[in-house]
Scaffold this active site. Structure first.
Site, short mmCIF file in Angstrom:
data_model
loop_
_atom_site.label_atom_id
_atom_site.label_comp_id
_atom_site.label_asym_id
_atom_site.label_seq_id
_atom_site.Cartn_x
_atom_site.Cartn_y
_atom_site.Cartn_z
NE ARG A 37 -4.43 -1.32 1.46
CZ ARG A 37 -5.42 -1.81 2.21
NH1 ARG A 37 -5.33 -1.78 3.53
NH2 ARG A 37 -6.49 -2.32 1.64
CE LYS A 198 -21.50 -19.23 4.74
NZ LYS A 198 -21.84 -18.67 6.05
N GLY A 354 -10.04 -9.39 -1.31
CA GLY A 354 -8.97 -9.91 -0.45
C GLY A 354 -8.49 -11.31 -0.79
N GLY A 377 -13.42 -4.26 0.17
CA GLY A 377 -14.83 -3.89 0.23
C GLY A 377 -15.25 -2.94 -0.88
P1 AMP Z 1 -14.88 -15.26 -0.34
O1 AMP Z 1 -14.26 -14.54 0.82
O2 AMP Z 1 -16.35 -15.22 -0.37
O3 AMP Z 1 -14.24 -14.88 -1.66
O4 AMP Z 1 -14.56 -16.79 -0.12
C1 AMP Z 1 -13.26 -17.29 -0.14
C2 AMP Z 1 -13.27 -18.60 0.58
O5 AMP Z 1 -14.08 -19.52 -0.11
C3 AMP Z 1 -11.91 -19.21 0.66
O6 AMP Z 1 -11.54 -19.25 2.02
C4 AMP Z 1 -12.10 -20.62 0.12
O7 AMP Z 1 -11.46 -21.62 0.88
C5 AMP Z 1 -13.60 -20.82 0.20
N1 AMP Z 1 -14.07 -21.85 -0.74
C6 AMP Z 1 -13.90 -21.86 -2.06
N2 AMP Z 1 -14.44 -22.99 -2.57
C7 AMP Z 1 -14.94 -23.71 -1.55
C8 AMP Z 1 -15.62 -24.94 -1.45
N3 AMP Z 1 -15.89 -25.69 -2.54
N4 AMP Z 1 -16.01 -25.36 -0.23
C9 AMP Z 1 -15.73 -24.61 0.86
N5 AMP Z 1 -15.10 -23.43 0.83
C10 AMP Z 1 -14.71 -22.98 -0.36
#
Ligand code: AMP
Length: 396
Positions: A37, A198, A354, A377
């Site tokens: 940064r 999610k 991130g 964010g």
């Molecule tokens: P996000 O912060 O929403 O971008 O989510 C990132 C997280 O999603 C990472 O920590 C990954 O380990 C998790 N992730 C990706 N694919 C899977 C999966 N098939 N099952 C569980 N966690 C997952």
């Protein structure tokens, strides 16, 4: 793209220029652990001092919540800023008031001072008008170089910008131009890769993307919810069953907008979420009841790479598998490599968020994308199609 002033447009010689930066750097045991940064912000300061401006650097650092917290003093990183800049930086242990006034008075053209953590005052996050006026006192020009804070309407990111002639810093400018090239005014076809855990945290993002991109590639845990919504048994996988209707709505919206949704056709499954867990690759229709999907499979990767090769622009947020635990990083890394290779051949590639930055760094391709946004964010809110107050206020 909306128009805004840039550093180039500024007549800054002899002027007091307040630069809002994001120097909220990772810090451990009294040391900055990642200077990215600071390094990315330095060109803005240099461009201003080269013009003979008197530069005031201001930032937040951590979450002191309106209290003076010595562990969150920006004084701790002044030496790093000096080193990156290659010049003396005078630290003022306040961000408003008499000490700041005196420091500004003592400045010569080309000098740089750095203020104490803006968030030591609760008024900063409240976007208090009085506080904004105090920050703006003795300032001639306001520059915002903190895109990563632009989704917050705070005194230093929004309030004071209205009080003075303003401009985007070089980093802010690069960020806005890259984002515009991805979703504002992209060269088509444009694809989005969306992964992560999610659906529920990325609903607005998915809803906005289907209306804007030609191909929406979905991977990661969130793909499981889409597969489930299509009647596929995902076994023991992470899956938001209560989001099935929403997933179906997104698919409908995509169809209406002629946005092709690409879901995995094969997946890597294991019995536990653990490094080196025993695993196998199966068709999406054959996930055993006691196993969970932790990555997308090689057929899916091949299919995705084929689709990407048809595109001129790609925007990426979210890993397509549990990339932190081997070997479930394979698909994310393979796609990252392909995106890098295609970028060398002319694909415009923009990544952000991130986990995405971390995954692309681990894959060793961070430098090979057209643009990698350091904003978390703010990048997501922008992908959601939201108006960022810190950007809006800079528009001419
Ligand atoms: P996000 O912060 O929403 O971008 O989510 C990132 C997280 O999603 C990472 O920590 C990954 O380990 C998790 N992730 C990706 N694919 C899977 C999966 N098939 N099952 C569980 N966690 C997952």
């Amino acid at each position: 793209m909306a128009k805004f002033n840039t550093i180039k447009d500024l007549d800054a010689a002899g002027k007091v220029v307040f630069v809002r930066a994001d120097l909220n750097v990772p810090f451990k045991d009294g040391k900055v652990t990642d200077t990215t940064r600071i390094d990315r912000f330095v060109p803005t300061v240099k461009a201003l001092t080269d013009k003979g401006a008197k530069v005031i650097i201001a930032s937040h650092f951590g979450r002191p919540k309106g209290q003076v917290v010595p562990e969150m003093s920006l004084g701790q990183i002044v030496a790093d800023v000096e080193k990156a800049l290659g010049q003396k930086v005078v630290f003022v242990d306040d961000c408003i008031g008499a000490k700041v006034e005196a420091a500004i008075k003592a400045m010569k053209n080309g000098d740089v001072i750095m203020l104490e953590n803006l968030r030591f005052y609760a008024e900063e996050e409240k976007n208090d008008a009085d506080f904004a006026a105090k920050l703006a006192k003795d300032v001639d020009i306001y520059v915002n170089d903190a895109f990563s804070c632009a989704h917050r309407a705070h005194a230093s990111t929004e309030g004071m910008a209205k009080l003075k002639p303003n401009a985007a810093g070089l980093l802010m400018q690069a960020e806005l131009e890259a984002l515009d090239a991805a979703l504002g005014n992209p060269v088509r076809p444009v694809a989005a890769i969306v992964g992560g855990a999610k659906v529920s945290t990325k609903l607005d993002l998915l809803g906005n993307l289907v209306a804007k991109v030609d191909k929406l590639i979905i991977g990661g845990g969130m793909a499981n919810t889409f597969l489930f919504a299509k009647g596929i048994d995902v076994g023991n996988s992470l899956c938001e069953k209560e989001m099935a209707d929403t997933a179906r709505e997104i698919m409908k919206k995509a169809e209406a907008a002629k946005c092709e949704i690409i879901l995995p056709v094969d997946v890597v499954v294991a019995k536990e979420f653990a490094e080196n867990a025993e695993n196998k690759t199966v068709d999406v229709n054959a996930v055993p009841a006691d196993m969970m999907i932790l990555d997308i499979g090689p057929k899916s990767v091949a299919e995705i790479n084929k689709k990407l090769a048809e595109c001129k622009t790609v925007i990426w947020n979210g890993p397509v598998g549990a990339f932190e635990i081997k070997p479930f990083n394979k698909a994310t890394f393979a796609i990252a490599e392909e995106v890098a290779a295609l970028t060398a051949k002319g694909l415009k590639s923009i990544g952000g968020g991130g986990d995405t930055v971390s995954a692309l760094k681990k894959a060793g391709v961070a430098e090979k994308l057209s643009y990698l946004s350091a904003a978390g964010g703010a990048f997501l809110e922008w992908m959601e199609g939201k108006i960022l107050p810190g950007v809006k206020v800079l528009e001419k």
